[in-house]
Design an enzyme around this catalytic site. Sequence first.
Site, short mmCIF file in Angstrom:
data_model
loop_
_atom_site.label_atom_id
_atom_site.label_comp_id
_atom_site.label_asym_id
_atom_site.label_seq_id
_atom_site.Cartn_x
_atom_site.Cartn_y
_atom_site.Cartn_z
CG ASP A 71 112.94 66.31 20.61
OD1 ASP A 71 113.75 66.55 21.38
OD2 ASP A 71 112.87 67.24 19.83
CE LYS A 176 100.74 65.59 29.72
NZ LYS A 176 101.77 66.50 30.29
P1 IMP Z 1 112.37 67.78 25.24
O1 IMP Z 1 113.00 67.19 26.73
O2 IMP Z 1 113.68 67.97 24.54
O3 IMP Z 1 111.57 66.62 24.46
O4 IMP Z 1 111.71 68.96 25.40
C1 IMP Z 1 110.32 69.06 25.53
C2 IMP Z 1 109.74 70.31 26.04
O5 IMP Z 1 108.74 70.51 25.43
C3 IMP Z 1 109.36 70.77 27.63
O6 IMP Z 1 110.58 70.98 28.13
C4 IMP Z 1 108.24 71.28 27.84
O7 IMP Z 1 108.63 72.67 27.45
C5 IMP Z 1 107.58 71.13 26.46
N1 IMP Z 1 106.45 69.89 26.43
C6 IMP Z 1 106.73 68.55 26.05
N2 IMP Z 1 105.60 67.72 26.32
C7 IMP Z 1 104.98 68.54 27.19
C8 IMP Z 1 103.96 68.22 28.07
O8 IMP Z 1 103.28 66.93 28.16
N3 IMP Z 1 103.21 69.23 28.87
C9 IMP Z 1 104.10 70.18 29.18
N4 IMP Z 1 105.07 70.75 28.28
C10 IMP Z 1 105.74 69.89 27.45
#
Ligand code: IMP
Length: 198
Positions: A71, A176
């Site tokens: 997450d 990255k």
């Molecule tokens: P998850 O899928 O619930 O973990 O949501 C993660 C959200 O955080 C993504 O939709 C992005 O908006 C943001 N995010 C997390 N990691 C990154 C990254 O490496 N680059 C750009 N945005 C990120």
Amino acid sequence: MKLCLATKNPGKLKELIKIAEEFGRDVSGLELVLAPAEFNPEETGKTFLENAIIKATEAAKLSGLTAVADDSGLCVDALDGRPGVLSARYAEGDDAKGRAKLLAELKDIPTEKRTAAFVCAMALVEPNGNIVFQVQKDWKGSIGVSERGTNGFGYDPIFIPDGLTITSAEMPTDDKNRISHRGQAWREVLASMESKNL
Ligand code: IMP
């Protein structure tokens, strides 16, 4: 070992396999599979770790396999840590709307106060609910004043990692992965699996 990745997104699966291979871990015995079709957890946690545990627990139960979940999100200091766990749902609409909303909120904030961090929590959970390992890593940087770059996703075009002058959307993917929040967390999960002989 067969490990369930708590997502239905094949892109995320590919990304984690690539990071594992690139960083010298022997992943030949590791088979990563996507979560079953019914996987649809409610991300109700107040922290990244709580959400990672919710997702990994559901994926492990459904698949009958040990599961790993991540997450992640962006925490901006001038916004008291927002958008944080709500990063994916920050603005109605797509990633571009989220970036535009953030830039608008920060429009009067000077460069030195635009500090931020990408955060990634990961949890490794067994089918019986036992949490084998959990970790949270951050990648510090600041928020630029406009978008630059086309690699990556989400907030990458406005995130300038500490020590660099380019955004994470201007970095080659391998660079990255080497320093990102997700790369750091995933390598720790792999190391913990190795040390536990999983
Ligand atoms: P998850 O899928 O619930 O973990 O949501 C993660 C959200 O955080 C993504 O939709 C992005 O908006 C943001 N995010 C997390 N990691 C990154 C990254 O490496 N680059 C750009 N945005 C990120």
